[in-house]
Design a protein around this motif. Structure first.
Motif, PDB file in Angstrom:
ATOM      1  N   ILE A   1      -4.693  10.337  -7.143  1.00  0.00           N
ATOM      2  CA  ILE A   1      -6.064   9.874  -6.957  1.00  0.00           C
ATOM      3  C   ILE A   1      -6.668   9.588  -8.321  1.00  0.00           C
ATOM      4  CG2 ILE A   1      -8.352  10.577  -6.168  1.00  0.00           C
ATOM      5  CD1 ILE A   1      -6.954  12.283  -4.068  1.00  0.00           C
ATOM      6  N   GLY A   2      -7.244   8.407  -8.449  1.00  0.00           N
ATOM      7  CA  GLY A   2      -7.852   8.035  -9.711  1.00  0.00           C
ATOM      8  C   GLY A   2      -9.249   7.524  -9.511  1.00  0.00           C
ATOM      9  N   LEU A   3      -9.795   6.915 -10.532  1.00  0.00           N
ATOM     10  CA  LEU A   3     -11.155   6.422 -10.460  1.00  0.00           C
ATOM     11  C   LEU A   3     -11.227   5.089  -9.752  1.00  0.00           C
ATOM     12  CD1 LEU A   3     -12.408   7.332 -14.048  1.00  0.00           C
ATOM     13  CD2 LEU A   3     -12.858   8.553 -11.930  1.00  0.00           C
ATOM     14  N   GLY A   4     -10.139   4.314  -9.796  1.00  0.00           N
ATOM     15  CA  GLY A   4     -10.140   3.007  -9.167  1.00  0.00           C
ATOM     16  C   GLY A   4      -9.636   3.074  -7.748  1.00  0.00           C
ATOM     17  N   LEU A   5      -9.528   1.915  -7.113  1.00  0.00           N
ATOM     18  CA  LEU A   5      -9.034   1.848  -5.754  1.00  0.00           C
ATOM     19  C   LEU A   5      -7.548   2.132  -5.705  1.00  0.00           C
ATOM     20  CD1 LEU A   5     -10.885  -1.369  -4.570  1.00  0.00           C
ATOM     21  CD2 LEU A   5     -11.351   0.957  -3.828  1.00  0.00           C
ATOM     22  N   CYS A   6      -7.089   2.676  -4.575  1.00  0.00           N
ATOM     23  CA  CYS A   6      -5.652   2.886  -4.383  1.00  0.00           C
ATOM     24  C   CYS A   6      -4.932   1.541  -4.423  1.00  0.00           C
ATOM     25  CB  CYS A   6      -5.392   3.549  -3.038  1.00  0.00           C
ATOM     26  SG  CYS A   6      -6.130   5.171  -2.853  1.00  0.00           S
ATOM     27  N   THR A   7      -3.701   1.565  -4.852  1.00  0.00           N
ATOM     28  CA  THR A   7      -2.933   0.319  -4.955  1.00  0.00           C
ATOM     29  C   THR A   7      -1.634   0.404  -4.172  1.00  0.00           C
ATOM     30  OG1 THR A   7      -1.894   1.117  -6.993  1.00  0.00           O
ATOM     31  CG2 THR A   7      -3.885  -0.221  -7.224  1.00  0.00           C
ATOM     32  N   MET A   8      -1.541   1.308  -3.235  1.00  0.00           N
ATOM     33  CA  MET A   8      -0.295   1.499  -2.500  1.00  0.00           C
ATOM     34  C   MET A   8       0.113   0.254  -1.740  1.00  0.00           C
ATOM     35  SD  MET A   8      -1.079   5.352  -1.188  1.00  0.00           S
ATOM     36  CE  MET A   8      -2.820   5.001  -0.995  1.00  0.00           C
ATOM     37  N   THR A   9      -0.824  -0.330  -0.986  1.00  0.00           N
ATOM     38  CA  THR A   9      -0.452  -1.508  -0.213  1.00  0.00           C
ATOM     39  C   THR A   9      -0.248  -2.725  -1.095  1.00  0.00           C
ATOM     40  OG1 THR A   9      -2.786  -1.995   0.194  1.00  0.00           O
ATOM     41  CG2 THR A   9      -1.623  -0.745   1.880  1.00  0.00           C
ATOM     42  N   ALA A  10      -0.850  -2.735  -2.270  1.00  0.00           N
ATOM     43  CA  ALA A  10      -0.686  -3.867  -3.182  1.00  0.00           C
ATOM     44  C   ALA A  10       0.771  -4.043  -3.582  1.00  0.00           C
ATOM     45  CB  ALA A  10      -1.565  -3.690  -4.414  1.00  0.00           C
ATOM     46  N   GLU A  11       1.515  -2.945  -3.584  1.00  0.00           N
ATOM     47  CA  GLU A  11       2.932  -3.017  -3.926  1.00  0.00           C
ATOM     48  C   GLU A  11       3.739  -3.669  -2.809  1.00  0.00           C
ATOM     49  OE1 GLU A  11       4.318   0.861  -4.912  1.00  0.00           O
ATOM     50  OE2 GLU A  11       2.653   1.281  -6.269  1.00  0.00           O
ATOM     51  N   LEU A  12       3.224  -3.624  -1.586  1.00  0.00           N
ATOM     52  CA  LEU A  12       3.935  -4.180  -0.437  1.00  0.00           C
ATOM     53  C   LEU A  12       3.439  -5.558  -0.040  1.00  0.00           C
ATOM     54  CD1 LEU A  12       4.061  -1.031   1.896  1.00  0.00           C
ATOM     55  CD2 LEU A  12       5.901  -1.913   0.463  1.00  0.00           C
ATOM     56  N   ILE A  13       2.152  -5.812  -0.267  1.00  0.00           N
ATOM     57  CA  ILE A  13       1.534  -7.043   0.226  1.00  0.00           C
ATOM     58  C   ILE A  13       1.312  -8.011  -0.932  1.00  0.00           C
ATOM     59  CG2 ILE A  13      -0.445  -8.025   1.456  1.00  0.00           C
ATOM     60  CD1 ILE A  13      -0.854  -5.124   2.591  1.00  0.00           C
TER      61      ILE A  13
END
Length: 245
Positions: free
Chosen positions: A16-28
């Motif tokens: 968890i960080g200060l910005g938005l999660c990027t998990m789906t960005a790796e897939l989409i």
């Protein structure tokens, strides 16, 4: 979103960080294509309970009964409980949840779904109870803005997998603004055992609990309760309900 487990294509879970999660960005890689493919998929699904549940229509009673018990813990009379004036059904489809979960508990229910034919079918599916549906919104949740301070409960089921992490976080923030005093957001959805799994058939993702909690925290929400669904078929994803405020 598909109920049945697909072949895993997991991403690692970032802290968890200060910005938005990027998990789906790796897939989409193609965000526009991700949404348009899902919209096309649902246009070809029959507007029936079985269609809404991906061929698992027989689990509807189990699902509704469990959801009713879960939701009744947070609404009605009593200190800190949500009112029963108005609820929002997100990813409402033909109104399966509106008809059997929300209308029995709330005076008015609004419905939002991306598929116009589902909302058209809902008017027949709901029958006379449909008179208490306030609004039918045809819109993807990535673009939907709930009316400020209108809802006692916002129910979001089997649809968050059709949003990217960033859009889900932003949508949950907008939902917060749509709540009345003591209002809650309920999310009920498939949960993977580890990481984020892509389903290319219906153009969705399935996140694990750590990923969901991360997004909810980034949206400024606190988890009031978390419950695993019992008595679903073994071959489908595990399903969790989370109450948020």
């Amino acid at each position: 979103m598909a109920l049945e487990e697909s072949t895993p294509n997991s991403s690692s879970i970032p802290p968890i960080g200060l910005g938005l999660c990027t998990m789906t960005a790796e897939l989409i890689a193609d965000e526009e294509g991700f949404y348009s493919k899902a919209k096309k998929y649902w246009k070809n699904i029959p507007p029936t309970v079985d269609g809404m549940l991906g061929g698992y229509g027989h689990i509807s009673n189990i699902d509704i009964n469990s959801s009713t018990r879960f939701l009744q813990r947070f609404v009605g009379e009593g200190s800190g409980k949500a009112g029963v004036g108005c609820a929002l059904d997100c990813g409402a489809g033909i109104g399966r949840i509106t008809k059997r979960l929300l209308l029995p508990l709330f005076k008015v229910v609004d419905m939002v779904d991306v598929t116009e034919s589902f909302l058209a079918k809902a008017k027949a599916h709901l029958g006379e109870d449909g008179n208490r549906v306030g609004n039918y919104y045809c819109c993807g949740l990535q673009d939907f803005i709930p009316q400020p301070q209108r809802y006692d409960v916002i129910w979001i089921q089997w649809v968050i997998g059709h949003l990217t992490d960033a859009h889900l976080t932003q949508f949950l923030k907008r939902c917060q603004k749509g709540l009345r005093p003591n209002g809650i957001i309920c999310v009920k959805d498939n949960v993977s055992h580890d990481g984020v799994i892509e389903d290319e058939v219906d153009s969705s993702v399935c996140r694990d609990l750590a990923s969901l909690r991360s997004i909810m925290q980034l949206a400024g929400l606190h988890v009031l309760a978390e419950e695993k669904q019992d008595n679903f078929p073994a071959e489908i994803y595990q399903v969790y309900s989370l109450a948020l405020r």
